[in-house]
Design a protein around this motif. Structure first.
Motif, mmCIF file in Angstrom:
data_model
loop_
_atom_site.group_PDB
_atom_site.id
_atom_site.type_symbol
_atom_site.label_atom_id
_atom_site.label_comp_id
_atom_site.label_asym_id
_atom_site.label_seq_id
_atom_site.Cartn_x
_atom_site.Cartn_y
_atom_site.Cartn_z
ATOM 1 N N HIS A 243 2.326 8.710 29.720
ATOM 2 C CA HIS A 243 2.387 7.257 29.836
ATOM 3 C C HIS A 243 3.855 6.829 29.881
ATOM 4 O O HIS A 243 4.744 7.559 29.423
ATOM 5 C CB HIS A 243 1.692 6.571 28.657
ATOM 6 C CG HIS A 243 0.235 6.914 28.535
ATOM 7 N ND1 HIS A 243 -0.701 6.516 29.458
ATOM 8 C CD2 HIS A 243 -0.430 7.637 27.589
ATOM 9 C CE1 HIS A 243 -1.896 6.961 29.090
ATOM 10 N NE2 HIS A 243 -1.753 7.650 27.972
ATOM 11 N N ASP A 244 4.108 5.620 30.402
ATOM 12 C CA ASP A 244 5.469 5.099 30.462
ATOM 13 C C ASP A 244 6.079 5.023 29.061
ATOM 14 O O ASP A 244 5.376 4.819 28.058
ATOM 15 C CB ASP A 244 5.485 3.700 31.074
ATOM 16 C CG ASP A 244 5.154 3.695 32.557
ATOM 17 O OD1 ASP A 244 5.055 4.790 33.149
ATOM 18 O OD2 ASP A 244 4.978 2.599 33.115
ATOM 19 N N VAL A 245 7.401 5.168 29.023
ATOM 20 C CA VAL A 245 8.144 5.058 27.768
ATOM 21 C C VAL A 245 9.099 3.878 27.897
ATOM 22 O O VAL A 245 9.929 3.848 28.814
ATOM 23 C CB VAL A 245 8.934 6.350 27.475
ATOM 24 C CG1 VAL A 245 9.807 6.176 26.234
ATOM 25 C CG2 VAL A 245 7.984 7.534 27.307
ATOM 26 N N PRO A 246 9.024 2.890 27.018
ATOM 27 C CA PRO A 246 9.925 1.736 27.108
ATOM 28 C C PRO A 246 11.383 2.141 26.921
ATOM 29 O O PRO A 246 11.696 3.176 26.335
ATOM 30 C CB PRO A 246 9.464 0.831 25.957
ATOM 31 C CG PRO A 246 8.071 1.296 25.628
ATOM 32 C CD PRO A 246 8.052 2.765 25.919
ATOM 33 N N ALA A 247 12.272 1.300 27.417
ATOM 34 C CA ALA A 247 13.704 1.545 27.238
ATOM 35 C C ALA A 247 14.050 1.600 25.753
ATOM 36 O O ALA A 247 13.414 0.937 24.923
ATOM 37 C CB ALA A 247 14.500 0.447 27.931
ATOM 38 N N HIS A 248 15.063 2.420 25.413
ATOM 39 C CA HIS A 248 15.592 2.531 24.045
ATOM 40 C C HIS A 248 14.499 2.895 23.041
ATOM 41 O O HIS A 248 14.469 2.366 21.919
ATOM 42 C CB HIS A 248 16.280 1.223 23.641
ATOM 43 C CG HIS A 248 17.437 0.863 24.518
ATOM 44 N ND1 HIS A 248 18.691 1.423 24.363
ATOM 45 C CD2 HIS A 248 17.530 0.019 25.581
ATOM 46 C CE1 HIS A 248 19.492 0.934 25.297
ATOM 47 N NE2 HIS A 248 18.820 0.089 26.046
ATOM 48 N N THR A 249 13.617 3.775 23.443
ATOM 49 C CA THR A 249 12.501 4.170 22.593
ATOM 50 C C THR A 249 12.432 5.692 22.510
ATOM 51 O O THR A 249 12.644 6.379 23.507
ATOM 52 C CB THR A 249 11.171 3.626 23.146
ATOM 53 O OG1 THR A 249 11.235 2.197 23.209
ATOM 54 C CG2 THR A 249 9.988 4.051 22.292
ATOM 55 N N THR A 250 12.126 6.206 21.328
ATOM 56 C CA THR A 250 11.918 7.637 21.132
ATOM 57 C C THR A 250 10.430 7.913 21.048
ATOM 58 O O THR A 250 9.708 7.239 20.302
ATOM 59 C CB THR A 250 12.593 8.123 19.833
ATOM 60 O OG1 THR A 250 13.998 7.892 19.911
ATOM 61 C CG2 THR A 250 12.344 9.605 19.611
ATOM 62 N N VAL A 251 9.967 8.894 21.820
ATOM 63 C CA VAL A 251 8.576 9.318 21.737
ATOM 64 C C VAL A 251 8.540 10.808 21.430
ATOM 65 O O VAL A 251 9.451 11.558 21.774
ATOM 66 C CB VAL A 251 7.788 9.018 23.031
ATOM 67 C CG1 VAL A 251 7.789 7.520 23.327
ATOM 68 C CG2 VAL A 251 8.344 9.805 24.212
ATOM 69 N N ALA A 252 7.444 11.239 20.794
ATOM 70 C CA ALA A 252 7.282 12.657 20.476
ATOM 71 C C ALA A 252 5.804 12.936 20.273
ATOM 72 O O ALA A 252 5.018 12.039 19.944
ATOM 73 C CB ALA A 252 8.076 13.038 19.230
ATOM 74 N N GLY A 253 5.423 14.193 20.481
ATOM 75 C CA GLY A 253 4.060 14.608 20.196
ATOM 76 C C GLY A 253 3.278 14.965 21.430
ATOM 77 O O GLY A 253 3.754 14.877 22.564
ATOM 78 N N VAL A 254 2.030 15.378 21.205
ATOM 79 C CA VAL A 254 1.108 15.756 22.284
ATOM 80 C C VAL A 254 -0.217 15.037 22.042
ATOM 81 O O VAL A 254 -0.972 15.398 21.139
ATOM 82 C CB VAL A 254 0.878 17.285 22.299
ATOM 83 C CG1 VAL A 254 -0.041 17.670 23.437
ATOM 84 C CG2 VAL A 254 2.201 18.043 22.398
ATOM 85 N N PRO A 255 -0.523 13.986 22.803
ATOM 86 C CA PRO A 255 0.373 13.345 23.777
ATOM 87 C C PRO A 255 1.463 12.560 23.061
ATOM 88 O O PRO A 255 1.327 12.220 21.882
ATOM 89 C CB PRO A 255 -0.569 12.414 24.535
ATOM 90 C CG PRO A 255 -1.627 12.061 23.530
ATOM 91 C CD PRO A 255 -1.833 13.311 22.714
ATOM 92 N N ALA A 256 2.542 12.272 23.767
ATOM 93 C CA ALA A 256 3.689 11.610 23.160
ATOM 94 C C ALA A 256 3.357 10.189 22.731
ATOM 95 O O ALA A 256 2.701 9.447 23.467
ATOM 96 C CB ALA A 256 4.864 11.605 24.131
ATOM 97 N N LYS A 257 3.829 9.837 21.540
ATOM 98 C CA LYS A 257 3.658 8.486 21.018
ATOM 99 C C LYS A 257 5.005 7.980 20.518
ATOM 100 O O LYS A 257 5.893 8.759 20.173
ATOM 101 C CB LYS A 257 2.640 8.483 19.874
ATOM 102 C CG LYS A 257 1.247 8.906 20.310
ATOM 103 C CD LYS A 257 0.275 8.876 19.143
ATOM 104 C CE LYS A 257 -1.115 9.289 19.588
ATOM 105 N NZ LYS A 257 -2.082 9.282 18.452
ATOM 106 N N VAL A 258 5.144 6.656 20.456
ATOM 107 C CA VAL A 258 6.383 6.057 19.967
ATOM 108 C C VAL A 258 6.564 6.406 18.495
ATOM 109 O O VAL A 258 5.641 6.232 17.675
ATOM 110 C CB VAL A 258 6.358 4.530 20.153
ATOM 111 C CG1 VAL A 258 7.583 3.890 19.497
ATOM 112 C CG2 VAL A 258 6.297 4.168 21.633
ATOM 113 N N VAL A 259 7.758 6.899 18.147
ATOM 114 C CA VAL A 259 8.051 7.236 16.754
ATOM 115 C C VAL A 259 9.219 6.436 16.192
ATOM 116 O O VAL A 259 9.346 6.312 14.974
ATOM 117 C CB VAL A 259 8.315 8.748 16.590
ATOM 118 C CG1 VAL A 259 7.076 9.565 16.907
ATOM 119 C CG2 VAL A 259 9.480 9.206 17.454
#
Length: 282
Positions: A243-259
């Motif tokens: 899925h798209d990742v917003p600017a200035h955002t960290t994501v991680a995981g499977v599936p990736a989520k905002v952290v």
């Protein structure tokens, strides 16, 4: 409903990389002389690639040809071909200079631009891609695909020549990096080893990720489909992004989520922390 694709005007790829090639070339020659004096076993290589050359373009062509030339296209054929491309498209040489400086600034293990020129296959792979992209966009697709296959075979980096990649790029280590045909990578992006910018199936058209400026993608991350990673986003190691990742955002995981939020320029900081506490403690 199909996802609306960004207009070409929104894709920011460098036109004039901020690099003084004359200054960089003088710096490379000075460093080459020091290393050749300290390590006589490397003197022949260093003379061939740097000290015997008059320009950075000449050194770049020599290094690439030494690295990937094979029996079906020996160095005596490849090096003049590369020099011809650099003459017709000097922007490639500027981009390579910008990449060298980016690696030197971001990689704690790299102390001078001379090191990635001689030793870093990530830099070599991106530069070979740039030549292949030139051939692809000038209707010489068989030659472009040949260079792609060479890069994959020799360097274990597979970048489709149709992909669009800016400057200030660091492929850290470079091992097993895959970038698909319709991927877009803007300027000042850092990509660690075993990263995939891939599709999700047999669909055609724009099907690979868009990575905006300032993004850092951690080792082993897989970005699949036409996802967009916003400016200065950060992808945690081993993540699967669908899925798209917003600017200035960290994501991680499977599936990736905002952290957490991401720092101002993850690609420049190369910080592997995921949460805000990491930044508060520094």
């Amino acid at each position: 409903m199909e996802k609306e694709l960004p207009s070409q005007k929104r894709v920011k790829l460098c036109l004039k990389p901020p690099v003084d090639l004359d200054r960089l070339w003088n710096q490379l020659r000075d460093q080459a002389k020091l290393v050749a004096g300290d390590e006589p076993q490397l003197a022949r290589l260093i003379d061939d690639v740097v000290l015997s050359k008059q320009t950075f373009a000449g050194a770049l062509a020599a290094r690439l040809a030494r690295k990937v030339a094979r029996e079906d296209m020996p160095r005596e054929q490849m090096e003049p071909m590369l020099l011809e491309v650099f003459g017709e498209q000097p922007q490639i040489v500027l981009q390579a200079g910008c990449d060298l400086l980016a690696i030197t600034e971001r990689d704690a293990a790299c102390h001078t631009p001379f090191e990635p020129l001689l030793y870093y296959k990530g830099f070599i792979a991106v530069t070979i891609y740039r030549v292949a992209h030139y051939f692809w966009t000038h209707n010489r697709r068989s030659l472009a695909l040949y260079l792609q296959s060479l890069c994959s075979e020799v360097l274990n980096v597979d970048i489709h020549p149709a992909a669009r990649i800016g400057c200030g790029i660091m492929l850290d280590h470079g091992n097993s990096v895959v970038i698909g045909e319709t991927a877009i990578v803007e300027d000042n992006v850092s990509i660690l080893h075993e990263v995939t910018l891939g599709g999700t199936g047999k669909e055609v058209g724009d099907r690979h990720p868009i990575v905006r400026s300032g993004v850092m993608i951690g080792a082993g991350a897989k970005l699949l489909g036409r996802v967009e990673i916003g400016e200065c986003g950060k992808i945690g190691a081993g993540s699967v992004v669908i899925h798209d990742v917003p600017a200035h955002t960290t994501v991680a995981g499977v599936p990736a989520k905002v952290v957490s939020r991401a720092e101002d320029s993850p690609a420049l900081c190369m910080d592997q922390c995921f949460d805000d506490q990491c930044y508060e403690d520094q």
